[in-house]
Write a protein that holds these residues in place. Structure first.
Motif, PDB file in Angstrom:
ATOM      1  N   LEU A  16      14.114   5.688  -2.307  1.00  0.00           N
ATOM      2  CA  LEU A  16      12.866   5.067  -2.751  1.00  0.00           C
ATOM      3  C   LEU A  16      12.215   4.252  -1.632  1.00  0.00           C
ATOM      4  CD1 LEU A  16      13.879   3.853  -6.339  1.00  0.00           C
ATOM      5  CD2 LEU A  16      12.323   5.724  -5.772  1.00  0.00           C
ATOM      6  N   MET A  17      13.047   3.640  -0.777  1.00  0.00           N
ATOM      7  CA  MET A  17      12.516   2.833   0.319  1.00  0.00           C
ATOM      8  C   MET A  17      12.098   3.680   1.515  1.00  0.00           C
ATOM      9  SD  MET A  17      12.378  -0.473  -0.267  1.00  0.00           S
ATOM     10  CE  MET A  17      12.272  -1.069   1.413  1.00  0.00           C
ATOM     11  N   LYS A  72       9.084   4.787   6.587  1.00  0.00           N
ATOM     12  CA  LYS A  72       8.258   5.713   7.366  1.00  0.00           C
ATOM     13  C   LYS A  72       6.894   5.098   7.673  1.00  0.00           C
ATOM     14  CE  LYS A  72       6.406  10.441   7.332  1.00  0.00           C
ATOM     15  NZ  LYS A  72       6.310  11.716   6.564  1.00  0.00           N
ATOM     16  N   ALA A  73       6.307   4.434   6.671  1.00  0.00           N
ATOM     17  CA  ALA A  73       5.010   3.777   6.877  1.00  0.00           C
ATOM     18  C   ALA A  73       5.119   2.688   7.944  1.00  0.00           C
ATOM     19  CB  ALA A  73       4.512   3.189   5.564  1.00  0.00           C
ATOM     20  N   GLU A 119       0.839  -1.206   0.000  1.00  0.00           N
ATOM     21  CA  GLU A 119       0.000   0.000   0.000  1.00  0.00           C
ATOM     22  C   GLU A 119       0.875   1.259   0.000  1.00  0.00           C
ATOM     23  OE1 GLU A 119      -3.447   2.242   2.693  1.00  0.00           O
ATOM     24  OE2 GLU A 119      -2.729   0.242   3.255  1.00  0.00           O
ATOM     25  N   ALA A 120       1.931   1.272   0.817  1.00  0.00           N
ATOM     26  CA  ALA A 120       2.831   2.428   0.842  1.00  0.00           C
ATOM     27  C   ALA A 120       3.555   2.579  -0.490  1.00  0.00           C
ATOM     28  CB  ALA A 120       3.839   2.273   1.978  1.00  0.00           C
ATOM     29  N   TRP A 121       3.942   1.465  -1.092  1.00  0.00           N
ATOM     30  CA  TRP A 121       4.617   1.498  -2.387  1.00  0.00           C
ATOM     31  C   TRP A 121       3.688   2.012  -3.479  1.00  0.00           C
ATOM     32  CZ3 TRP A 121       3.692  -2.047  -6.613  1.00  0.00           C
ATOM     33  CH2 TRP A 121       4.584  -1.899  -7.671  1.00  0.00           C
ATOM     34  N   LYS A 165       7.331   2.567  10.463  1.00  0.00           N
ATOM     35  CA  LYS A 165       7.478   3.202  11.771  1.00  0.00           C
ATOM     36  C   LYS A 165       6.155   3.797  12.252  1.00  0.00           C
ATOM     37  CE  LYS A 165      12.401   4.332  11.332  1.00  0.00           C
ATOM     38  NZ  LYS A 165      13.397   5.431  11.255  1.00  0.00           N
ATOM     39  N   THR A 166       5.366   4.334  11.319  1.00  0.00           N
ATOM     40  CA  THR A 166       4.055   4.885  11.679  1.00  0.00           C
ATOM     41  C   THR A 166       3.131   3.790  12.193  1.00  0.00           C
ATOM     42  OG1 THR A 166       4.286   6.641  10.022  1.00  0.00           O
ATOM     43  CG2 THR A 166       2.059   6.155  10.800  1.00  0.00           C
ATOM     44  N   ALA A 167       3.182   2.622  11.527  1.00  0.00           N
ATOM     45  CA  ALA A 167       2.347   1.495  11.957  1.00  0.00           C
ATOM     46  C   ALA A 167       2.767   1.020  13.347  1.00  0.00           C
ATOM     47  CB  ALA A 167       2.446   0.359  10.950  1.00  0.00           C
ATOM     48  N   LEU A 168       4.074   0.988  13.600  1.00  0.00           N
ATOM     49  CA  LEU A 168       4.553   0.578  14.922  1.00  0.00           C
ATOM     50  C   LEU A 168       4.111   1.572  15.993  1.00  0.00           C
ATOM     51  CD1 LEU A 168       8.240  -0.616  14.258  1.00  0.00           C
ATOM     52  CD2 LEU A 168       6.150  -1.976  14.332  1.00  0.00           C
ATOM     53  N   LYS A 169       4.188   2.860  15.662  1.00  0.00           N
ATOM     54  CA  LYS A 169       3.788   3.891  16.615  1.00  0.00           C
ATOM     55  C   LYS A 169       2.304   3.808  16.920  1.00  0.00           C
ATOM     56  CE  LYS A 169       4.237   8.867  17.477  1.00  0.00           C
ATOM     57  NZ  LYS A 169       4.713  10.166  16.923  1.00  0.00           N
ATOM     58  N   ALA A 170       1.492   3.564  15.878  1.00  0.00           N
ATOM     59  CA  ALA A 170       0.047   3.441  16.082  1.00  0.00           C
ATOM     60  C   ALA A 170      -0.282   2.240  16.957  1.00  0.00           C
ATOM     61  CB  ALA A 170      -0.652   3.329  14.734  1.00  0.00           C
TER      62      ALA A 170
END
Length: 684
Positions: free
Chosen positions: A391-392, A397-398, A309-311, A400-405
């Motif tokens: 590119l990665m 970031k996605a 999804e992030a890609w 790390k955001t998922a881990l934070k959530a």
């Protein structure tokens, strides 16, 4: 008392010294411009000589130095020499007794250590050397004189023998100790496992070195040795259960180890951990808030969906990123992408998801900032790697955001945090002995966790069991040099090998061992089989002969005999197996990738896919820039890891192995196996 050269003797000698004065415990030799003080504790010998007219005194010093006094009147020289000799001899007798006491005290300490019924470690040998060196520094006599006296000669020679032959003496002592332990505790070594431990296994168990690597080939009883080692530590009261840390590389392996310990040692107090569960425990004990492991680590589908999804968002919203990804996939990976919105293509998504997962995992394992990651990359790929990292970056970031959530951490984050907790002293390790299974799979990050644990207690022992011939997980960060250069990374220790396999026959062992040891970087070790095998125990067969082979097996394979079919990739699962349940209902057939087969065993093994090409075996050596930058370097030998993969496949079978190859495009391994005298059959 003083002795002087005569005026004529002084003039003729033309020597810097012309007089000598007797001191309390030495002499002073002097001249008009020079003076030399010689204490008795630096003097090796005094020689009195007569020339044609005058006398001569010669003072012999260490390092072949000699101080001479010429031109003295002979009668005066004799008188001075007699008084000097009497004083020197009296002093020597007194110092001789002191030196004998110093040397004997050092030997008594050594005898107390060596006399104990225990393993003599390399650390102990260093202590012995330091003890002898300290004794030498405390001697009142020059070492060169110690052989002159009856009471110093023997202890001095014993000390010298320890310094010159310490390793041989250590080996002899430990051999005697091992023999005594194996005899005294024969019941333990006979009953600790379902079958008695062989001599090589038992010797490994009793080894008391601070760091020990047990090289254990396929089917040689690695788990048996680990379980027995834990039992030995308890039996000899070297540790209680809470002081033994047992590490495995996966939850299933840890569970199997727990079951083995419970059944063999009859205790549930020792439990195996994975490196990640160990890290979680350290953090929970060393901080106020225990971390939560993200559910994504154990949910591959959800992890892949997040990354895809992030890609896709990146490709859809940013033209520069879209162009970069197309170039990456087409130019580097040589994929053929559809025109237009290739990021929506199901085939591309299916192929890319596991790669994104692996690349992200390597970046997270590195643990540093992106700039540092790029700086650490090999210079040859640094610029292109920097573009790949950019590119990665949105995917990272996605993640790390998922881990934070989720308010959670991932595996890489766990180990980094655990090392930080240990280094800050917020957790004190209770473990005196660390036992590690499958050590060849260790990564630098896991090795750093072990090092952090051992830094807290320099006397924590490391007992590792592994097989560099089965190191097949470099793609996940495993670094083979941590095994092949074990002492360099984990401290001076011992290395031993288990020399018997209980799985495959001698023919399979001969072919597998010769094949893997063609790589000079692999450690050499014996691996003998208890059962004989005929020449056809390993056979090359055309890939079109799979069904005839299964037909033939159905005629003699017993229902409880397992047939393991293996391929390099999961998508190479043969269509013939779809009808196996009805076509060969009595055959017990399993299919898996060779990587997944590690630790498995079967009566018969069928290895598929020995062909050239993109899906061939060996796989093409080309790696993506991400792998080149973030994975450990490979050995300088063709297809080194692919060879180890084939070794793993060969050694799954007890009785017979068939290697199915493409006759039109045979794998490079086919010719190698032929040169090893593996027969080629036209039909099963």
């Amino acid at each position: 008392m003083e002795l002087k050269a005569t005026s004529l003797g002084k003039r003729l000698a033309q020597h810097p010294y012309d007089r000598v004065t007797l001191l309390t415990a030495g002499v002073k030799v002097a001249g008009d411009k020079h003076e030399y003080l010689i204490p008795f504790n630096q003097l090796l010998a005094i020689n009195c000589k007569r020339g044609l007219v005058w006398g001569e005194l010669e003072f012999v010093l260490p390092d072949e130095k000699v101080v001479r006094l010429h031109g003295t009147e002979w009668t005066d020289t004799q008188r001075f020499y007699q008084q000097l000799s009497a004083l020197w001899n009296s002093w020597s007798q007194e110092m001789r007794d002191i030196a004998a006491r110093v040397l004997n005290e050092a030997l008594e300490g050594i005898d107390q250590l060596v006399g104990k019924e225990q393993w003599l470690r390399r650390r102990d040998i260093e202590g012995i050397a330091q003890r002898i060196q300290a004794a030498c520094a405390a001697l009142p006599l020059p070492q060169a004189r110690l052989n002159e006296f009856d009471n110093t000669r023997e202890p001095w020679q014993k000390c010298q023998a320890w310094l010159s032959d310490s390793e041989q003496r250590r080996a002899a002592h430990n051999q005697e100790y091992t023999a005594a332990m194996l005899a005294r505790y024969d019941d333990f070594f006979t009953s600790v496992e379902s079958s008695p431990l062989n001599p090589a296994q038992a010797r490994a168990v009793v080894n008391g070195e601070d760091a020990l690597l047990v090289l254990a080939g396929a089917g040689s009883g690695k788990t048996s040795v680990l379980v027995a080692r834990a039992g030995w530590l308890l039996l000899r009261q070297h540790a209680n259960a809470e002081q033994i840390l047992l590490l495995a590389f996966g939850r299933k392996a840890a569970q199997e180890m727990d079951e083995r310990i419970a059944s063999r040692l009859h205790t549930s107090d020792i439990t195996a951990r994975t490196f990640h569960s160990l890290a979680l425990y350290i953090i929970s004990q060393g901080s106020r808030k225990a971390p939560t492991l993200t559910a994504l680590e154990n949910d591959t589908a959800a992890r892949h969906a997040l990354l895809i999804e992030a890609w896709q968002t990146q490709c859809r919203e940013k033209k520069a990123q879209l162009k970069g990804w197309r170039q990456w996939l087409e130019e580097e990976l040589e994929w053929t992408l559809p025109e237009g919105e290739f990021w929506q293509d199901a085939g591309v998504i299916k192929r890319l998801a596991p790669r994104l997962d692996r690349w992200l995992g390597l970046m997270r394992t590195h643990g540093g900032a992106q700039a540092q990651m790029i700086a650490d990359a090999p210079e040859a790929v640094r610029d292109l790697f920097g573009k790949r990292v950019k590119l990665m970056a949105p995917l990272l970031k996605a993640w790390k955001t998922a881990l934070k959530a989720e308010n959670a951490v991932d595996f890489a984050g766990l180990i980094h945090q655990a090392i930080n907790v240990l280094d800050k002293g917020r957790f004190v390790s209770p473990w005196k002995h660390i036992l590690v299974d499958e050590f060849q799979d260790i990564s630098p990050q896991r090795a750093a966790l072990l090092a952090a644990l051992r830094r807290q207690n320099a006397h924590t022992t490391l007992f590792a069991v592994g097989d560099d011939w089965q190191a097949i997980y470099r793609f996940s960060g495993a670094q083979l040099s941590l095994t092949t250069a074990f002492s360099h990374h984990f401290g001076e220790g011992d290395q031993t090998a288990l020399d018997t396999t209980y799985r495959f026959n001698s023919r399979i062992g001969e072919i597998a061992n010769r094949f893997i040891q063609q790589n000079p970087h692999q450690l050499t070790k014996p691996l003998n089989s208890l059962t004989a095998g005929d020449k056809k125990a390993v056979t090359l067969l055309g890939e079109d002969q799979l069904e005839p082979l299964l037909d033939k097996l159905s005629g003699y394979a017993k229902p409880d005999e397992r047939i393991l079919v293996m391929a390099r990739y999961h998508h190479l699962r043969p269509a013939a197996l779809e009808k196996a349940a009805t076509r060969w209902p009595k055959l017990n057939i399993d299919f898996m990738t060779i990587h997944a087969s590690k630790g498995q065993q079967a009566d018969y093994a069928i290895i598929l896919g020995l062909s050239e090409g993109r899906d061939g075996f060996p796989a093409p050596a080309r790696e993506s820039i991400m792998e080149q930058a973030l994975l450990p370097e490979t050995e300088d030998f063709p297809d080194a890891e692919e060879r180890r993969l084939l070794y793993v496949a060969l050694t799954r079978a007890r009785q017979k192995v068939w290697l199915l190859f493409d006759k039109a495009q045979p794998s490079s391994f086919v010719d190698i196996l032929k040169r090893l005298d593996v027969p080629v059959a036209r039909k099963p």
